[in-house]
Design a protein around this motif. Structure first.
Motif, mmCIF file in Angstrom:
data_model
loop_
_atom_site.group_PDB
_atom_site.id
_atom_site.type_symbol
_atom_site.label_atom_id
_atom_site.label_comp_id
_atom_site.label_asym_id
_atom_site.label_seq_id
_atom_site.Cartn_x
_atom_site.Cartn_y
_atom_site.Cartn_z
ATOM 1 N N LYS A 91 30.713 61.011 38.146
ATOM 2 C CA LYS A 91 30.845 59.636 38.293
ATOM 3 C C LYS A 91 32.490 59.024 37.738
ATOM 4 C CE LYS A 91 29.494 57.875 33.433
ATOM 5 N NZ LYS A 91 28.517 57.006 32.828
ATOM 6 N N GLY A 92 33.180 60.272 37.604
ATOM 7 C CA GLY A 92 34.755 59.920 37.024
ATOM 8 C C GLY A 92 34.548 59.415 35.735
ATOM 9 N N SER A 93 35.854 59.838 35.241
ATOM 10 C CA SER A 93 36.034 59.451 33.855
ATOM 11 C C SER A 93 36.505 58.214 33.646
ATOM 12 C CB SER A 93 37.407 60.274 33.244
ATOM 13 O OG SER A 93 38.706 59.597 33.962
ATOM 14 N N LYS A 94 36.456 57.642 32.239
ATOM 15 C CA LYS A 94 36.615 56.157 32.286
ATOM 16 C C LYS A 94 38.006 55.596 32.548
ATOM 17 C CE LYS A 94 33.606 55.634 28.000
ATOM 18 N NZ LYS A 94 33.465 55.198 26.641
ATOM 19 N N ALA A 95 39.277 56.623 32.331
ATOM 20 C CA ALA A 95 40.253 56.184 32.791
ATOM 21 C C ALA A 95 40.589 56.199 34.357
ATOM 22 C CB ALA A 95 41.314 57.307 32.276
ATOM 23 N N LYS A 96 39.785 57.103 34.951
ATOM 24 C CA LYS A 96 39.678 57.026 36.471
ATOM 25 C C LYS A 96 39.137 55.744 37.156
ATOM 26 C CE LYS A 96 38.790 59.870 40.678
ATOM 27 N NZ LYS A 96 38.120 60.674 41.108
ATOM 28 N N ARG A 97 37.895 55.451 36.550
ATOM 29 C CA ARG A 97 37.201 54.331 36.652
ATOM 30 C C ARG A 97 37.896 53.158 36.672
ATOM 31 N NH1 ARG A 97 32.206 54.658 33.456
ATOM 32 N NH2 ARG A 97 32.745 56.727 32.916
ATOM 33 N N SER A 98 38.561 53.015 35.341
ATOM 34 C CA SER A 98 39.464 51.833 35.227
ATOM 35 C C SER A 98 40.447 51.598 36.259
ATOM 36 C CB SER A 98 40.061 51.800 33.704
ATOM 37 O OG SER A 98 39.189 52.150 32.596
ATOM 38 N N VAL A 200 29.971 41.743 42.316
ATOM 39 C CA VAL A 200 30.665 42.325 41.081
ATOM 40 C C VAL A 200 29.584 42.253 40.045
ATOM 41 C CG1 VAL A 200 32.694 42.790 39.826
ATOM 42 C CG2 VAL A 200 33.011 42.119 42.172
ATOM 43 N N GLU A 201 29.210 43.334 39.297
ATOM 44 C CA GLU A 201 28.495 43.120 38.238
ATOM 45 C C GLU A 201 29.474 43.742 36.897
ATOM 46 O OE1 GLU A 201 23.800 43.339 36.450
ATOM 47 O OE2 GLU A 201 24.703 44.981 37.804
ATOM 48 N N PHE A 202 30.102 43.103 36.088
ATOM 49 C CA PHE A 202 30.936 43.451 34.988
ATOM 50 C C PHE A 202 30.080 43.724 33.959
ATOM 51 C CE2 PHE A 202 34.805 42.465 32.174
ATOM 52 C CZ PHE A 202 34.804 43.969 31.735
ATOM 53 N N GLU A 203 29.684 45.170 33.394
ATOM 54 C CA GLU A 203 28.810 45.250 32.569
ATOM 55 C C GLU A 203 29.018 45.225 31.200
ATOM 56 O OE1 GLU A 203 28.010 49.219 34.622
ATOM 57 O OE2 GLU A 203 25.840 48.698 34.238
ATOM 58 N N ASP A 204 30.307 44.966 30.802
ATOM 59 C CA ASP A 204 31.041 44.647 29.745
ATOM 60 C C ASP A 204 31.692 43.127 29.507
ATOM 61 O OD1 ASP A 204 30.469 46.935 28.097
ATOM 62 O OD2 ASP A 204 32.426 48.017 28.910
ATOM 63 N N TYR A 205 30.783 42.035 30.174
ATOM 64 C CA TYR A 205 31.223 40.862 30.492
ATOM 65 C C TYR A 205 31.077 40.206 28.998
ATOM 66 C CZ TYR A 205 32.487 36.869 33.633
ATOM 67 O OH TYR A 205 33.096 35.988 34.271
ATOM 68 N N SER A 206 32.111 40.235 28.281
ATOM 69 C CA SER A 206 31.976 39.769 26.730
ATOM 70 C C SER A 206 33.389 39.004 26.286
ATOM 71 C CB SER A 206 31.761 40.918 25.627
ATOM 72 O OG SER A 206 32.842 41.990 26.096
ATOM 73 N N GLY A 208 35.968 39.145 24.464
ATOM 74 C CA GLY A 208 37.247 39.909 24.297
ATOM 75 C C GLY A 208 37.689 40.301 25.650
ATOM 76 N N ASN A 209 36.998 40.734 26.498
ATOM 77 C CA ASN A 209 37.214 41.231 27.963
ATOM 78 C C ASN A 209 37.448 40.216 28.939
ATOM 79 O OD1 ASN A 209 36.972 43.653 26.592
ATOM 80 N ND2 ASN A 209 34.929 43.937 27.285
ATOM 81 N N VAL A 224 39.454 42.754 31.638
ATOM 82 C CA VAL A 224 40.015 43.983 30.988
ATOM 83 C C VAL A 224 38.965 44.807 30.593
ATOM 84 C CG1 VAL A 224 42.147 43.151 30.297
ATOM 85 C CG2 VAL A 224 40.457 42.836 28.662
ATOM 86 N N ASP A 225 39.082 46.139 30.080
ATOM 87 C CA ASP A 225 38.026 46.874 29.760
ATOM 88 C C ASP A 225 37.450 47.308 30.829
ATOM 89 O OD1 ASP A 225 37.071 49.092 28.187
ATOM 90 O OD2 ASP A 225 36.390 47.353 26.590
ATOM 91 N N LEU A 226 37.521 47.827 31.931
ATOM 92 C CA LEU A 226 36.988 47.797 33.305
ATOM 93 C C LEU A 226 35.937 49.024 33.465
ATOM 94 C CD1 LEU A 226 39.908 46.750 35.245
ATOM 95 C CD2 LEU A 226 38.108 45.425 34.210
#
Length: 304
Positions: A91-98, A200-206, A208-209, A224-226
């Protein structure tokens, strides 16, 4: 064929970024203190690949348009275990996905700090491998936390009592938020509706982001924090309100949000609010459960 382990926005000099990454641990200024991940800011001499710019373009632009200093943020992701790294290959690293998700958002005209590069398994001078996501540093005015969680500030005031002190800039910012809170919430509801309409479903929709810039009473929202996002998703009302429920807890604020979202969605406010309130309360119960079980979970973590 070996998977590509980095990508750099064509406007930036790859060698400059690599040199910064080699010295990441020894230089820069912390934006987020070391923890699960680290974020540092660096200043770079931003050159818009001047040597590649056509003579015609150079002729019509001043040299200062191409050579200037720029602040960037670099997020260093914590090293993962073997199993996690195995799944990241699919699925790709966090860096690549961001990096890739930031580019997708911009295509949808959804704002996020400009993506500059990602590097996977980058070996620094200490011979350690880490993944990094690099983006521009955004000068924002406040976040959704100040808008949706005024009770946090009141709790802090009560806790510190006479010792409570904030600088003048922070006081001006909080005063402006307080004065315009309802307007900001309504504009954020429209932003959220647009996000969902684009699938678009942002799963960290909080809180601070979501960073907010005040444009003379009109507000721009930046995500941010994508690294946890889904695209091309069909979102019904239930899923939309679940997605946004972590953003707020105060039901008066939730009512303002629901009212504006309902207008965009062409649905009755009471129905929208009912879904939103259900997920807010569900999340509160989840947070409460985590809080009361934390001492037990910490014991098991130490045993590991």
């Amino acid at each position: 064929m070996e998977e590509k382990k980095f990508e750099v926005n064509g406007k930036y000099d790859e060698e400059i970024l690599i040199n910064i990454l080699k010295n990441f641990d020894k230089a820069g200024e912390y934006v987020v203190e070391p923890g699960r991940n680290e974020i540092k800011r660096f200043e770079i001499n931003f050159e818009n690949n001047l040597e590649k710019v056509s003579k015609k373009r150079k002729k019509h632009n001043k040299i200062d348009d191409f050579k200037k200093k720029k602040m960037i943020n670099i997020k260093k992701f914590k090293q993962k275990d073997f199993i996690t790294n195995f799944f990241y290959k699919f699925k790709g690293s966090k860096a690549k996905r961001s990096y890739e998700y930031a580019k997708k958002l911009l295509k949808y005209k959804i704002k996020t700090p400009e993506p500059i590069a990602y590097f996977d398994e980058f070996v620094n001078e200490d011979n350690k491998k880490n993944s990094y996501y690099i983006s521009e540093e955004l000068k924002y005015d406040f976040t959704c936390r100040e808008v949706f969680w005024p009770e946090d500030i009141e709790e802090e005031k009560a806790k510190q009592g006479e010792n409570y002190k904030i600088n003048e800039e922070m006081e001006r910012m909080l005063s402006k938020v307080e004065k315009n809170r309802e307007k900001i919430i309504k504009q954020f509801a429209k932003f959220s509706f647009n996000l969902h309409e684009n699938g678009v479903e942002f799963e960290d929709y909080s809180p601070g982001n979501v960073l907010i810039k005040d444009k003379s009473g009109n507000y721009d929202f930046y995500l941010v924090d994508l690294n946890r996002m889904k695209f091309n998703v069909k979102l019904n009302l239930n899923r939309r309100m679940k997605n946004v429920s972590r953003m707020m807890e105060n039901e008066k604020i939730a009512r303002i949000f629901a009212n504006e979202y309902a207008k965009c969605y062409k649905q009755r406010e009471e129905i929208v609010f009912r879904y939103l309130r259900y997920y807010i309360r569900k999340h509160k119960r989840y947070v409460y459960f985590k809080d009361i079980t934390r001492p037990v979970r910490n014991v098991f973590k130490r045993k590991k």
